[in-house]
Structure formats: C-alpha cells, structure tokens
Design a protein around this motif. Structure first.
Motif, PDB file in Angstrom:
ATOM      1  N   PRO A   1     -22.080 -45.835 -25.642  1.00 24.74           N
ATOM      2  CA  PRO A   1     -22.442 -44.555 -25.027  1.00 24.74           C
ATOM      3  C   PRO A   1     -21.462 -44.128 -23.929  1.00 24.74           C
ATOM      4  O   PRO A   1     -21.102 -42.955 -23.830  1.00 24.74           O
ATOM      5  CB  PRO A   1     -23.837 -44.825 -24.447  1.00 24.74           C
ATOM      6  CG  PRO A   1     -24.379 -45.939 -25.265  1.00 24.74           C
ATOM      7  CD  PRO A   1     -23.197 -46.796 -25.599  1.00 24.74           C
ATOM      8  N   TYR A   2     -21.020 -45.073 -23.092  1.00 21.62           N
ATOM      9  CA  TYR A   2     -20.114 -44.720 -21.998  1.00 21.62           C
ATOM     10  C   TYR A   2     -18.785 -44.200 -22.531  1.00 21.62           C
ATOM     11  O   TYR A   2     -18.220 -43.237 -21.987  1.00 21.62           O
ATOM     12  CB  TYR A   2     -19.871 -45.947 -21.115  1.00 21.62           C
ATOM     13  CG  TYR A   2     -18.908 -45.706 -19.977  1.00 21.62           C
ATOM     14  CD1 TYR A   2     -19.223 -44.837 -18.937  1.00 21.62           C
ATOM     15  CD2 TYR A   2     -17.667 -46.342 -19.943  1.00 21.62           C
ATOM     16  CE1 TYR A   2     -18.336 -44.608 -17.883  1.00 21.62           C
ATOM     17  CE2 TYR A   2     -16.773 -46.127 -18.895  1.00 21.62           C
ATOM     18  CZ  TYR A   2     -17.117 -45.267 -17.880  1.00 21.62           C
ATOM     19  OH  TYR A   2     -16.243 -45.041 -16.836  1.00 21.62           O
TER      20      TYR A   2
ATOM     21  N   SER B   1     -19.018 -40.647 -23.297  1.00 19.03           N
ATOM     22  CA  SER B   1     -19.044 -39.788 -22.116  1.00 19.03           C
ATOM     23  C   SER B   1     -17.643 -39.510 -21.589  1.00 19.03           C
ATOM     24  O   SER B   1     -17.421 -38.515 -20.889  1.00 19.03           O
ATOM     25  CB  SER B   1     -19.900 -40.428 -21.017  1.00 19.03           C
ATOM     26  OG  SER B   1     -19.232 -41.528 -20.428  1.00 19.03           O
TER      27      SER B   1
ATOM     28  N   ALA C   1     -25.330 -41.861 -14.681  1.00 18.74           N
ATOM     29  CA  ALA C   1     -25.218 -42.849 -15.764  1.00 18.74           C
ATOM     30  C   ALA C   1     -24.026 -43.779 -15.538  1.00 18.74           C
ATOM     31  O   ALA C   1     -24.112 -44.993 -15.725  1.00 18.74           O
ATOM     32  CB  ALA C   1     -25.102 -42.147 -17.110  1.00 18.74           C
TER      33      ALA C   1
ATOM     34  N   PRO D   1     -24.534 -37.467 -26.713  1.00 22.01           N
ATOM     35  CA  PRO D   1     -23.868 -38.042 -25.539  1.00 22.01           C
ATOM     36  C   PRO D   1     -23.183 -37.029 -24.639  1.00 22.01           C
ATOM     37  O   PRO D   1     -22.790 -37.352 -23.524  1.00 22.01           O
ATOM     38  CB  PRO D   1     -22.853 -39.008 -26.148  1.00 22.01           C
ATOM     39  CG  PRO D   1     -22.619 -38.489 -27.527  1.00 22.01           C
ATOM     40  CD  PRO D   1     -23.907 -37.884 -27.970  1.00 22.01           C
TER      41      PRO D   1
ATOM     42  N   TYR E   1     -29.338 -40.483 -23.102  1.00 21.50           N
ATOM     43  CA  TYR E   1     -29.272 -41.677 -22.260  1.00 21.50           C
ATOM     44  C   TYR E   1     -30.652 -42.270 -22.001  1.00 21.50           C
ATOM     45  O   TYR E   1     -30.773 -43.478 -21.765  1.00 21.50           O
ATOM     46  CB  TYR E   1     -28.550 -41.367 -20.952  1.00 21.50           C
ATOM     47  CG  TYR E   1     -27.049 -41.487 -21.102  1.00 21.50           C
ATOM     48  CD1 TYR E   1     -26.454 -42.729 -21.188  1.00 21.50           C
ATOM     49  CD2 TYR E   1     -26.250 -40.358 -21.211  1.00 21.50           C
ATOM     50  CE1 TYR E   1     -25.085 -42.856 -21.359  1.00 21.50           C
ATOM     51  CE2 TYR E   1     -24.882 -40.471 -21.380  1.00 21.50           C
ATOM     52  CZ  TYR E   1     -24.298 -41.727 -21.456  1.00 21.50           C
ATOM     53  OH  TYR E   1     -22.942 -41.848 -21.640  1.00 21.50           O
TER      54      TYR E   1
ATOM     55  N   ARG F   1     -31.300 -46.178 -22.790  1.00 22.33           N
ATOM     56  CA  ARG F   1     -32.016 -47.109 -21.914  1.00 22.33           C
ATOM     57  C   ARG F   1     -33.216 -47.723 -22.623  1.00 22.33           C
ATOM     58  O   ARG F   1     -33.520 -48.905 -22.445  1.00 22.33           O
ATOM     59  CB  ARG F   1     -32.462 -46.397 -20.632  1.00 22.33           C
ATOM     60  CG  ARG F   1     -31.323 -46.081 -19.672  1.00 22.33           C
ATOM     61  CD  ARG F   1     -31.853 -45.670 -18.314  1.00 22.33           C
ATOM     62  NE  ARG F   1     -32.626 -44.447 -18.354  1.00 22.33           N
ATOM     63  CZ  ARG F   1     -32.098 -43.225 -18.253  1.00 22.33           C
ATOM     64  NH1 ARG F   1     -30.793 -43.076 -18.101  1.00 22.33           N
ATOM     65  NH2 ARG F   1     -32.866 -42.160 -18.288  1.00 22.33           N
TER      66      ARG F   1
END
Length: 509
Positions: free
Chosen positions: A49-50, A53, A216, A313, A322, A326
């Motif tokens: 996910p990061y 981003s 985030a 995302p 997000y 989580r």
C-alpha cells in the motif's frame, strides 16, 4: 549424508561437544527469529500500500518485490555454506545474524523516512494532503531501502534457522527446533501486525508527521521505529543465550592463510553437487508450495482494502482503502495467533502422520481457503462491476467477518509452511551441513516468488479483476502441491537424531 566422501566439507573440522539445552533455554535462544519476523510482518502488511501512495501503479507493485527473489536466490545458499565453515571467534552462525540484523535496522529507517528524504531531494513541494502524482525521488530511496532489507533478511534468517538446527541436534527431533523457530515467527507476526494495524502512531508521536508524510506515512514510520528497538533487543538476547564455540578448521586456515568466515569459493559449488537426491525433491515440492502462497502474502492486505472495503490507494477513496489495509493487518495478527497455537502441535502431527502427509494436508486446507477468498472477492465487487463499486464507501459487514475468518484460518497451514520444510531439509542434510541445506531450500521459495512478481501485474492488467487472478493461480498450485507432497517427499517422522559432534571430534582423534 556421508561427509567423509565429500571433499568440499573438510574432514578435519573439530566441533565442540554440543551443550544440552533445556526447552526453555532453546526457546529464548531463538528470540532473534521474532525480531526479524517483526520487521518482515511490517513489510508484508504495509509496503505494498505505501508504494502505491508514492505513485507506483498497482499493476507495477509486484515488480518492486523482485528484489526478494533475487536476494533469496543468491544470499541464503552462499551465507549458509560459509556459516557451516565459519571459524570466527563468535561462532559459526552468530556473525551473520548480527550483521544481517544491523542492516535490517538501517534499511527500515531508510524506508520509513523515504518520503521526507525524497522531498529534500527535489520531489513535489505540495503538501501530502493534496499531492496525488508520483514522487520519484522518494520512490528511489524506498526501493534502495527495500532491496537492502530483503538482502539483510535473507542473510540473517538462514543462519538463525541453522543455529536452531545446531542447538537442537542430538537432543530433540529436528521438527522441535523448527517449531520453536516457527513459534517465534508467529510472535513476531503478532507484534508486527499489531504495530502495523495501529493507526495512532501519528498521535502518540506527532513529530512523525511532516509536509511530505501524512497520517498513514507517519504511522508506517512509527511502526518501523519500533522494529529497530525489537530487533536490537531480540538479537542481544539470542547472542547472550545461544553460545557457540569457535570452529577449528585446519583446511580453511591453510588455504586462506587466516581464520574467519572466508574459505574457497569453488568448494561452494562442489557442496551443491554433493547434496543428496532427496534434497532436490524437497526443493521441488517447496517451490510449488510457495507458488500457492505468494499471492496471499503479497496482496492479502491489498485484497482487503480493494475487494472487501472497495477503496483505492489514491484519490477520494484512499481513507477507505487504508481502513481496509489496517483491517487486513488485524486479520494477519489473528492469523499469527492461530499460527502460534498450531506451530507447537506440528511436531506431534509429524510424528504420528509423517511430515509429507502433514505437508500435503496443509496444502489442501490452503486450497479451500484461497478458493473461498476468490469467491468472496467476486461476490463483494459483483464480479468487479465498476458501477456497483463506485458508490460504495465500506465493506458489507457479513463479508468483512467472513474475510477476517479466512485470515485466521490461514494460520493453520502457515504453521506447516514455516516449520516442516526446514525440518525435512535439516533431517536430509543431517551431519553438519544444515546451513547449506537451509540456504538451498530458499531457492525453492524465491523462484516461485519471481514467477509471481513477473506475472501477477500483467495478468491483473489484462483481466482487470484486481487480485482475483493471482489468488486463483494460488488455488491451483495449492491443489497440485497437495498431491506432489505425497508422491515426492521422503517419509520422515522427525525421529530423534544422534549427535554428530562427538563422533566427528573423535574421528579427528
């Protein structure tokens, strides 16, 4: 395995007699496995996910993981070979464990602060709340850190597994040492996924938030800072409890002119040729097993964010995405608790059913779970109907509960995945070559990972069905492996081995 006829494993190696470790001491001697897995859990739950981003497209995310198979193909066999022959004063395994863990700490810091470093190197000056384009400098820093992290993980984890094989040999079944290792992996997963699922790091440590790093990102940064602390503590405890005697090897000393962890590199290839035939069957089954697992490992939290929570995302649905990520981390946390409980039953099952039957059953269970995830994703998105998902801002409560339940259940076959293959490899290698055998086994992991990395993105782009095609491939390979395990694997029950330390020492005398 006959080491006397293996010229690549010198016969004048003198081993100190093995100490008899109690199960309690053996358990704490393996604590470093929990620290390494803590950082690995954060990597699995947060970094896909990061990376999106930072502006990396979803169908290219799998390519960022290509460093994993490259590092896994090169590092573990070489590190395993040299750790079998290392004559450093710290012992055979401990120098590699310490070096690997230090690099892990540096790598997670580089990844965590990549957005801030990228801004300093010329990325957009827009605030992170309004910026939607790619940030190439941050991406470059992130990828460098990601590569170092994967190389360091492989450099540390193989010797840590071999250390458990050394400490448990002659006193316990091979599966006991690997079950303890698996148990620490589960504990590391539990703590790591808890840290990854926590969305309050930016509240507790407000200085983590910057113009380049919003909530985030700050939460990821905080979680990785805790990884440094956990790794330092766990490594220190392992170094204190797991005592190793210096290995004396006259052949190494004579050929290299010094003692340490360096010996003739050509002998490495000779050792590969002298592996027993059954090791290559174990390698083949391991490869197919990991082909089944990697889609879930790489895309599990992304599946929760996209297919179940209907988020994206980037753009207006990023908060929903997000939230799903989580929730996926919470699912992995619950899965790790199940893994922890199951790991201590694995040696008993292997003793009753044999390792190959347990390995096969675990893949049948994985097949059922992955099939259910494919069906659930299709139901949740109405077959990826864009008009249906466009207006959704969260998950269906019933489907969310089912998705979490599947995450929990996957911990059962994962307990087998993390222990039985290495126990079988240790048993096949037997007399002192566990480091090389465990390192070679890693090739059966990284080749499937490379296949998934190179094909998942193009398949997803071609079909436009999110994570479903990759999960469907995982289903097929899980079923195939369940059959292959029964056909190819040696019939081992993990019986107690005899200590080879005294025999080899007396051979010298």
């Amino acid at each position: 395995m006959d080491r006397e006829g293996d010229l690549s494993f010198p016969n004048n190696v003198v081993y100190a007699a093995k100490q008899v470790y109690s199960l309690r001491r053996l358990f704490f001697a393996c604590m470093v496995a929990g620290g390494i897995q803590y950082a690995w859990a954060l990597q699995l739950s947060l970094l896909s996910p990061y990376s999106q981003s930072l502006g990396i497209p979803h169908h290219h995310v799998s390519l960022t993981w290509i460093c994993g198979p490259i590092a896994g193909f090169v590092v573990p066999p070489i590190v395993g070979y040299y750790s079998d022959r290392c004559t450093a004063m710290m012992g055979r395994r401990r120098p590699f464990i310490v070096a690997g863990c230090l690099i892990i700490c540096l790598s997670v810091m580089l990844i965590g602060f990549s957005a801030d470093i990228g801004r300093l190197l010329g990325d957009t000056k827009e605030h992170c709340t309004t910026s939607t384009g790619p940030r190439w400098a941050a991406t470059a820093v992130y990828i460098v850190g990601f590569w170092f992290l994967n190389f360091a993980n492989n450099a540390a984890q193989g010797p840590a597994r071999a250390l458990m094989a050394d400490l448990s040999a002659g006193n316990y079944m091979p599966s006991v040492g690997q079950a303890i290792f698996c148990g620490w992996m589960a504990i590391g997963n539990v703590l790591g996924y808890m840290a990854g699922a926590d969305g309050e790091w930016h509240v507790w440590l407000p200085w983590l938030k910057t113009a380049a790093c919003c909530e985030a990102c700050a939460n990821l940064k905080g979680a990785f800072l805790t990884a440094v602390i956990v790794i330092i503590i766990s490594t220190s405890i392992t170094m204190y409890i797991a005592e190793e005697k210096q290995l004396y090897n006259a052949d190494v000393e004579a050929s290299s002119g010094r003692r340490g962890c360096i010996c003739r590199f050509g002998d490495f290839f000779n050792s590969l040729k002298n592996l027993p035939p059954s090791m290559f069957k174990v390698l083949a089954v391991t490869a197919v097993t990991w082909l089944a697992w990697f889609p879930f490992i790489q895309y599990g939290t992304d599946w929760m964010g996209r297919e179940i929570y209907h988020g994206e995302p980037q753009g207006p649905k990023v908060a929903v995405y997000y939230a799903g990520v989580r929730e996926g981390a919470v699912g992995l946390l619950l899965s790790s608790m199940c893994l922890l409980a199951a790991s201590f039953n694995t040696p008993h099952l292997c003793g009753r059913l044999t390792s190959r039957v347990v390995w096969s059953l675990s893949n049948f269970i994985l097949f059922g779970i992955m099939t259910a995830m494919v069906i659930l994703g299709l139901v949740s998105t109405k077959g990826y109907n864009a008009s249906f998902t466009a207006g959704l801002t969260g998950p269906d409560p019933k489907l969310r509960v089912i998705a979490l339940s599947l995450f929990v259940l996957i911990g059962i076959p994962q307990a087998v995945l993390f222990s039985v293959p290495w126990a079988v490899a240790s048993k096949v290698a037997d007399d002192g070559g566990q480091g090389l055998a465990i390192g070679v086994l890693n090739i059966g992991i990284v080749v499937p990972q490379l296949i998934i990395v190179l094909t998942a993105g193009p398949i997803e782009k071609a079909f436009g069905k999110g994570n479903t095609p990759a999960f469907g491939i995982g289903c097929a390979f899980a079923f195939i492996c369940a059959v292959l395990a029964l056909i190819l694997l040696p019939k081992t029950r993990g019986t107690r081995g005899t200590s080879n330390a005294t025999a080899m020492a007396s051979r010298e005398r």
